[in-house]
Design a protein around this motif. Structure first.
Motif, mmCIF file in Angstrom:
data_model
loop_
_atom_site.group_PDB
_atom_site.id
_atom_site.type_symbol
_atom_site.label_atom_id
_atom_site.label_comp_id
_atom_site.label_asym_id
_atom_site.label_seq_id
_atom_site.Cartn_x
_atom_site.Cartn_y
_atom_site.Cartn_z
ATOM 1 N N VAL A 1 0.871 -1.167 0.000
ATOM 2 C CA VAL A 1 0.000 0.000 0.000
ATOM 3 C C VAL A 1 0.911 1.220 0.000
ATOM 4 O O VAL A 1 1.792 1.354 0.844
ATOM 5 C CB VAL A 1 -0.924 -0.005 1.230
ATOM 6 C CG1 VAL A 1 -1.765 1.263 1.266
ATOM 7 C CG2 VAL A 1 -1.821 -1.245 1.231
ATOM 8 N N GLU B 1 -7.353 0.694 -5.249
ATOM 9 C CA GLU B 1 -8.148 1.027 -4.073
ATOM 10 C C GLU B 1 -7.470 2.197 -3.413
ATOM 11 O O GLU B 1 -6.243 2.259 -3.324
ATOM 12 C CB GLU B 1 -8.192 -0.167 -3.104
ATOM 13 C CG GLU B 1 -9.491 -0.938 -3.167
ATOM 14 C CD GLU B 1 -9.529 -2.090 -2.183
ATOM 15 O OE1 GLU B 1 -9.953 -3.179 -2.607
ATOM 16 O OE2 GLU B 1 -9.102 -1.917 -1.016
ATOM 17 N N THR C 1 -7.449 4.922 -0.041
ATOM 18 C CA THR C 1 -7.931 5.207 1.314
ATOM 19 C C THR C 1 -7.400 6.568 1.718
ATOM 20 O O THR C 1 -6.210 6.846 1.552
ATOM 21 C CB THR C 1 -7.400 4.158 2.320
ATOM 22 O OG1 THR C 1 -7.498 2.863 1.742
ATOM 23 C CG2 THR C 1 -8.188 4.184 3.615
ATOM 24 N N LEU C 2 -8.276 7.405 2.214
ATOM 25 C CA LEU C 2 -7.843 8.696 2.724
ATOM 26 C C LEU C 2 -7.926 8.660 4.247
ATOM 27 O O LEU C 2 -8.948 8.282 4.807
ATOM 28 C CB LEU C 2 -8.741 9.810 2.170
ATOM 29 C CG LEU C 2 -8.571 10.022 0.660
ATOM 30 C CD1 LEU C 2 -9.768 10.725 0.061
ATOM 31 C CD2 LEU C 2 -7.292 10.828 0.392
ATOM 32 N N THR C 3 -6.819 8.995 4.903
ATOM 33 C CA THR C 3 -6.816 9.048 6.367
ATOM 34 C C THR C 3 -6.237 10.406 6.758
ATOM 35 O O THR C 3 -5.792 11.154 5.893
ATOM 36 C CB THR C 3 -5.936 7.946 6.990
ATOM 37 O OG1 THR C 3 -4.568 8.325 6.834
ATOM 38 C CG2 THR C 3 -6.172 6.601 6.324
ATOM 39 N N PHE D 1 -3.584 6.873 0.542
ATOM 40 C CA PHE D 1 -2.957 5.566 0.360
ATOM 41 C C PHE D 1 -3.577 4.881 -0.852
ATOM 42 O O PHE D 1 -4.795 4.918 -1.036
ATOM 43 C CB PHE D 1 -3.161 4.709 1.607
ATOM 44 C CG PHE D 1 -2.442 5.242 2.813
ATOM 45 C CD1 PHE D 1 -1.171 4.777 3.151
ATOM 46 C CD2 PHE D 1 -3.021 6.234 3.608
ATOM 47 C CE1 PHE D 1 -0.503 5.272 4.254
ATOM 48 C CE2 PHE D 1 -2.347 6.738 4.713
ATOM 49 C CZ PHE D 1 -1.090 6.262 5.042
ATOM 50 N N VAL E 1 -3.416 1.345 -3.543
ATOM 51 C CA VAL E 1 -2.909 0.010 -3.841
ATOM 52 C C VAL E 1 -3.591 -0.478 -5.120
ATOM 53 O O VAL E 1 -4.753 -0.147 -5.382
ATOM 54 C CB VAL E 1 -3.140 -0.966 -2.647
ATOM 55 C CG1 VAL E 1 -4.618 -1.201 -2.383
ATOM 56 C CG2 VAL E 1 -2.413 -2.285 -2.869
#
Lengths: 215, 215
Positions: free
Chosen positions: B17, B50, B52-54, B59, B61
């Motif tokens: 990732v 895919e 992802t927001l944090t 992020f 992948v």
């Protein structure tokens, strides 16, 4: 432009002079005749193809420069798929309840670890919590078969099956072990190794660790 | 879109990732932040990555679907570079002056053909005239080293060096022979083989023939 060059190469234009009309090329690449024709012109202007027009039609061949460009792409893709099957899971060290120590020491598991993983594990596991954004590869472990460590029975109780995956962590070979019981948390991995990883790698709770899975 | 997916793969996003901001990606692919951001969105919508927001950032992948797409590309490029070095020259049969027969029969050449090409040539050559649009690979032969057939002297005269290239013509193994003298025509090739090609392949003047060069 690259996609058109590749389409020509797949029609063998690196190896032979190809007779192709702009109409035929348009059909091949699913674009208009105008676009096909313009792309050929661009490829020619860049010196990536040579084009000859005769009364018999249009002839195209990919030059050495064109072949080099395609080869560079080829090497990129080759690099992407080298060492395929390996991936990395990142997680944060946390302290378990010391159960790992108990399970790993059980003769029923230990013998199989030695046989199937090739090392005698230090009695204890390194626990990692996997954050949300790293769950993609953690979830993959659940889909994968891994190495099956059989369950067994003692007089007192039954011990379930465990799935193991060979891995590397900061250069040390070990294995991820995932007990196959229903309530085992999905966002955790436990690692065993011939040494006490926490000590050898100088890890403390909250440290980030990258685990390379060797699938 | 494919080029962005490839760029991510080269940053190992098939195996881990990847933490990457749209700004960083923009720099990598040499496009605006806006474009980079839009391409990521497109890749995500297509299920190729895919994301992802944090609070720590973005992020990314590459999914199995994304990997499959890249793998298809990889196989295309692999196919392009398989059997590399081989190419095809197309030419039209014509009748020579019968000189070929004389030269091929000369012991000084014949012995070398047997040693270096692995066959005893039929005494005679098949002559092909190469049209303008096919000159790309004919010209390549002049750049390539080929197999050197040494010149020799008899009491009467000197015979010059000949360059040979193993080839295949309608499934029959033979060789292209090119005398290394200054005035040998650039748009002609002569082929020798263990058999009389004109007869075995039923060729007459004006017929088209494809010669596969095995380089």
């Amino acid at each position: 432009m690259l996609q058109v060059l590749k389409a020509l190469a797949l029609m063998n234009a690196t190896r032979k002079v190809l007779k192709i009309s702009s109409k035929e090329l348009a059909e091949k690449i699913g674009q208009s005749i105008q676009t096909a024709s313009r792309k050929l012109k661009e490829l020619e202007d860049e010196g990536l193809i040579e084009r000859t027009l005769t009364k018999d039609g249009q002839f195209v061949v990919i030059t050495d420069k064109g072949k080099e460009l395609l080869y560079k792409e080829y090497l990129d893709y080759k690099r992407i798929f080298e060492g395929e099957g390996e991936f990395v899971i990142k997680g944060k060290v946390f302290s378990g309840l010391g159960e790992g120590k108990y399970y790993v020491s059980l003769e029923g598991y230990k013998k199989q670890f030695e046989e199937k993983l090739g090392f005698t594990p230090y009695p204890g596991t390194l626990n990692l919590r996997i954050p949300k954004e790293q769950m993609f590869f953690r979830a993959k472990l659940d889909e994968m078969d891994g190495i099956k460590i059989e369950g067994f029975k003692t007089k007192e109780r039954t011990f379930g099956e465990v799935k193991a995956f060979k891995c590397r962590i900061n250069g040390i070979d070990g294995a991820i072990v995932i007990p196959q019981r229903t309530h085992y948390p999905k966002n955790v991995i436990e690692i065993i190794a011939p040494v006490k990883l926490r000590e050898v790698l100088g890890l403390k709770d909250g440290d980030w660790v990258e685990v390379e899975v060797i699938a």
